[in-house]
Scaffold this motif. Structure first.
Motif, PDB file in Angstrom:
ATOM      1  N   LYS A   1      30.921  29.570  29.093  1.00  0.00           N
ATOM      2  CA  LYS A   1      32.251  30.150  29.278  1.00  0.00           C
ATOM      3  C   LYS A   1      32.604  31.079  28.121  1.00  0.00           C
ATOM      4  CE  LYS A   1      35.012  26.906  31.982  1.00  0.00           C
ATOM      5  NZ  LYS A   1      36.130  25.947  31.884  1.00  0.00           N
ATOM      6  N   GLN A   2      32.277  30.653  26.905  1.00  0.00           N
ATOM      7  CA  GLN A   2      32.553  31.450  25.723  1.00  0.00           C
ATOM      8  C   GLN A   2      31.786  32.763  25.765  1.00  0.00           C
ATOM      9  OE1 GLN A   2      31.555  29.388  22.119  1.00  0.00           O
ATOM     10  NE2 GLN A   2      32.984  30.560  20.881  1.00  0.00           N
ATOM     11  N   ARG A   3      30.511  32.718  26.165  1.00  0.00           N
ATOM     12  CA  ARG A   3      29.702  33.937  26.291  1.00  0.00           C
ATOM     13  C   ARG A   3      30.283  34.875  27.343  1.00  0.00           C
ATOM     14  NH1 ARG A   3      25.129  30.944  25.031  1.00  0.00           N
ATOM     15  NH2 ARG A   3      24.962  30.112  27.125  1.00  0.00           N
ATOM     16  N   ALA A   4      30.684  34.310  28.489  1.00  0.00           N
ATOM     17  CA  ALA A   4      31.247  35.129  29.563  1.00  0.00           C
ATOM     18  C   ALA A   4      32.550  35.786  29.113  1.00  0.00           C
ATOM     19  CB  ALA A   4      31.484  34.276  30.801  1.00  0.00           C
ATOM     20  N   LYS A   5      33.348  35.038  28.388  1.00  0.00           N
ATOM     21  CA  LYS A   5      34.616  35.576  27.902  1.00  0.00           C
ATOM     22  C   LYS A   5      34.376  36.713  26.908  1.00  0.00           C
ATOM     23  CE  LYS A   5      39.047  33.977  26.091  1.00  0.00           C
ATOM     24  NZ  LYS A   5      39.799  32.820  25.592  1.00  0.00           N
ATOM     25  N   ALA A   6      33.417  36.538  26.011  1.00  0.00           N
ATOM     26  CA  ALA A   6      33.086  37.581  25.043  1.00  0.00           C
ATOM     27  C   ALA A   6      32.563  38.829  25.757  1.00  0.00           C
ATOM     28  CB  ALA A   6      32.058  37.068  24.052  1.00  0.00           C
ATOM     29  N   GLU A   7      31.769  38.620  26.802  1.00  0.00           N
ATOM     30  CA  GLU A   7      31.243  39.750  27.572  1.00  0.00           C
ATOM     31  C   GLU A   7      32.371  40.503  28.275  1.00  0.00           C
ATOM     32  OE1 GLU A   7      28.284  40.363  31.345  1.00  0.00           O
ATOM     33  OE2 GLU A   7      27.791  38.791  29.899  1.00  0.00           O
ATOM     34  N   ARG A   8      33.308  39.769  28.856  1.00  0.00           N
ATOM     35  CA  ARG A   8      34.458  40.412  29.510  1.00  0.00           C
ATOM     36  C   ARG A   8      35.277  41.214  28.502  1.00  0.00           C
ATOM     37  NH1 ARG A   8      34.973  35.449  32.156  1.00  0.00           N
ATOM     38  NH2 ARG A   8      36.727  34.870  30.827  1.00  0.00           N
ATOM     39  N   ARG A   9      35.472  40.648  27.311  1.00  0.00           N
ATOM     40  CA  ARG A   9      36.221  41.367  26.276  1.00  0.00           C
ATOM     41  C   ARG A   9      35.506  42.653  25.872  1.00  0.00           C
ATOM     42  NH1 ARG A   9      36.252  37.525  22.018  1.00  0.00           N
ATOM     43  NH2 ARG A   9      36.402  35.704  23.297  1.00  0.00           N
ATOM     44  N   ALA A  10      34.195  42.590  25.723  1.00  0.00           N
ATOM     45  CA  ALA A  10      33.416  43.772  25.348  1.00  0.00           C
ATOM     46  C   ALA A  10      33.491  44.843  26.433  1.00  0.00           C
ATOM     47  CB  ALA A  10      31.971  43.383  25.082  1.00  0.00           C
ATOM     48  N   GLN A  11      33.383  44.431  27.692  1.00  0.00           N
ATOM     49  CA  GLN A  11      33.471  45.389  28.801  1.00  0.00           C
ATOM     50  C   GLN A  11      34.857  46.021  28.851  1.00  0.00           C
ATOM     51  OE1 GLN A  11      32.357  43.088  32.212  1.00  0.00           O
ATOM     52  NE2 GLN A  11      30.179  43.533  31.970  1.00  0.00           N
ATOM     53  N   LYS A  12      35.882  45.224  28.621  1.00  0.00           N
ATOM     54  CA  LYS A  12      37.251  45.730  28.631  1.00  0.00           C
ATOM     55  C   LYS A  12      37.452  46.739  27.505  1.00  0.00           C
ATOM     56  CE  LYS A  12      41.892  43.873  29.239  1.00  0.00           C
ATOM     57  NZ  LYS A  12      42.705  42.656  29.256  1.00  0.00           N
ATOM     58  N   LYS A  13      36.869  46.446  26.348  1.00  0.00           N
ATOM     59  CA  LYS A  13      36.972  47.344  25.204  1.00  0.00           C
ATOM     60  C   LYS A  13      36.272  48.672  25.499  1.00  0.00           C
ATOM     61  CE  LYS A  13      36.498  47.012  20.205  1.00  0.00           C
ATOM     62  NZ  LYS A  13      35.984  46.181  19.115  1.00  0.00           N
ATOM     63  N   LEU A  14      35.079  48.607  26.105  1.00  0.00           N
ATOM     64  CA  LEU A  14      34.361  49.829  26.472  1.00  0.00           C
ATOM     65  C   LEU A  14      35.132  50.635  27.506  1.00  0.00           C
ATOM     66  CD1 LEU A  14      30.658  48.635  26.690  1.00  0.00           C
ATOM     67  CD2 LEU A  14      31.610  50.294  25.112  1.00  0.00           C
ATOM     68  N   ALA A  15      35.705  49.944  28.480  1.00  0.00           N
ATOM     69  CA  ALA A  15      36.468  50.625  29.522  1.00  0.00           C
ATOM     70  C   ALA A  15      37.686  51.313  28.925  1.00  0.00           C
ATOM     71  CB  ALA A  15      36.889  49.637  30.604  1.00  0.00           C
ATOM     72  N   LYS A  16      38.301  50.668  27.968  1.00  0.00           N
ATOM     73  CA  LYS A  16      39.477  51.239  27.328  1.00  0.00           C
ATOM     74  C   LYS A  16      39.099  52.500  26.567  1.00  0.00           C
ATOM     75  CE  LYS A  16      43.504  49.575  24.856  1.00  0.00           C
ATOM     76  NZ  LYS A  16      44.079  48.461  24.102  1.00  0.00           N
ATOM     77  N   ARG A  17      37.939  52.473  25.894  1.00  0.00           N
ATOM     78  CA  ARG A  17      37.473  53.639  25.138  1.00  0.00           C
ATOM     79  C   ARG A  17      37.117  54.798  26.054  1.00  0.00           C
ATOM     80  NH1 ARG A  17      33.435  51.124  20.617  1.00  0.00           N
ATOM     81  NH2 ARG A  17      35.039  50.193  19.328  1.00  0.00           N
ATOM     82  N   SER A  18      36.538  54.503  27.225  1.00  0.00           N
ATOM     83  CA  SER A  18      36.108  55.570  28.127  1.00  0.00           C
ATOM     84  C   SER A  18      37.224  56.078  29.015  1.00  0.00           C
ATOM     85  CB  SER A  18      34.941  55.086  28.991  1.00  0.00           C
ATOM     86  OG  SER A  18      35.368  54.067  29.865  1.00  0.00           O
ATOM     87  N   GLY A  19      38.383  55.433  28.986  1.00  0.00           N
ATOM     88  CA  GLY A  19      39.530  55.908  29.754  1.00  0.00           C
ATOM     89  C   GLY A  19      39.618  55.327  31.146  1.00  0.00           C
ATOM     90  N   VAL A  20      38.879  54.284  31.434  1.00  0.00           N
ATOM     91  CA  VAL A  20      38.927  53.644  32.741  1.00  0.00           C
ATOM     92  C   VAL A  20      39.831  52.429  32.644  1.00  0.00           C
ATOM     93  CG1 VAL A  20      37.592  52.479  34.542  1.00  0.00           C
ATOM     94  CG2 VAL A  20      36.609  54.394  33.308  1.00  0.00           C
ATOM     95  N   ALA A  21      40.793  52.325  33.538  1.00  0.00           N
ATOM     96  CA  ALA A  21      41.703  51.186  33.533  1.00  0.00           C
ATOM     97  C   ALA A  21      40.995  49.955  34.096  1.00  0.00           C
ATOM     98  CB  ALA A  21      42.944  51.505  34.363  1.00  0.00           C
ATOM     99  N   ASP A  22      41.611  48.784  33.933  1.00  0.00           N
ATOM    100  CA  ASP A  22      41.020  47.536  34.414  1.00  0.00           C
ATOM    101  C   ASP A  22      40.772  47.548  35.920  1.00  0.00           C
ATOM    102  OD1 ASP A  22      40.953  46.443  31.919  1.00  0.00           O
ATOM    103  OD2 ASP A  22      42.857  45.377  32.120  1.00  0.00           O
ATOM    104  N   ASP A  23      41.632  48.237  36.665  1.00  0.00           N
ATOM    105  CA  ASP A  23      41.484  48.240  38.114  1.00  0.00           C
ATOM    106  C   ASP A  23      40.493  49.293  38.610  1.00  0.00           C
ATOM    107  OD1 ASP A  23      42.958  50.469  37.552  1.00  0.00           O
ATOM    108  OD2 ASP A  23      44.631  50.000  38.879  1.00  0.00           O
ATOM    109  N   GLY A  24      39.820  49.976  37.684  1.00  0.00           N
ATOM    110  CA  GLY A  24      38.803  50.943  38.062  1.00  0.00           C
ATOM    111  C   GLY A  24      39.322  52.355  38.202  1.00  0.00           C
ATOM    112  N   THR A  25      40.634  52.569  38.094  1.00  0.00           N
ATOM    113  CA  THR A  25      41.192  53.910  38.197  1.00  0.00           C
ATOM    114  C   THR A  25      41.100  54.596  36.846  1.00  0.00           C
ATOM    115  OG1 THR A  25      43.428  53.131  37.700  1.00  0.00           O
ATOM    116  CG2 THR A  25      42.789  53.239  40.020  1.00  0.00           C
ATOM    117  N   MET A  26      41.110  55.890  36.871  1.00  0.00           N
ATOM    118  CA  MET A  26      41.023  56.652  35.630  1.00  0.00           C
ATOM    119  C   MET A  26      42.418  56.863  35.057  1.00  0.00           C
ATOM    120  SD  MET A  26      37.854  57.407  35.036  1.00  0.00           S
ATOM    121  CE  MET A  26      37.912  58.750  33.903  1.00  0.00           C
ATOM    122  N   ASP A  27      42.543  56.704  33.731  1.00  0.00           N
ATOM    123  CA  ASP A  27      43.788  57.027  33.054  1.00  0.00           C
ATOM    124  C   ASP A  27      43.827  58.538  32.847  1.00  0.00           C
ATOM    125  OD1 ASP A  27      44.456  54.377  32.868  1.00  0.00           O
ATOM    126  OD2 ASP A  27      43.709  54.141  30.821  1.00  0.00           O
TER     127      ASP A  27
END
Length: 69
Positions: free
Chosen positions: A18-44
């Motif tokens: 669970k801890q690994r999965a949570k860390a992976e989700r956080r990393a993906q969210k951080k990358l998405a935030k940097r690239s300008g993609v919102a959580d729902d997949g739409t572009m900011d």
């Protein structure tokens, strides 16, 4: 006694997974935030930024220790 040890080991493995999965989700969210993609997949909307070419320095072909003539 070994049954309890097995259960503890399984519980600990599940907790680590669970801890690994949570860390992976956080990393993906951080990358998405940097690239300008919102959580729902739409572009900011990102403002258009223009760069003046006079202020850009192009590195020389050397290793950086030689002065440019």
């Amino acid at each position: 006694m070994s049954r309890i040890t097995f259960q503890k080991r399984q519980k600990e493995m599940k907790r680590q997974e669970k801890q690994r999965a949570k860390a992976e989700r956080r990393a993906q969210k951080k990358l998405a935030k940097r690239s300008g993609v919102a959580d729902d997949g739409t572009m900011d909307v990102i403002e258009d930024v223009t760069v003046e070419t006079d202020s850009i320095e192009v590195p020389s072909e050397g290793n950086g220790s030689e002065p440019i003539s």
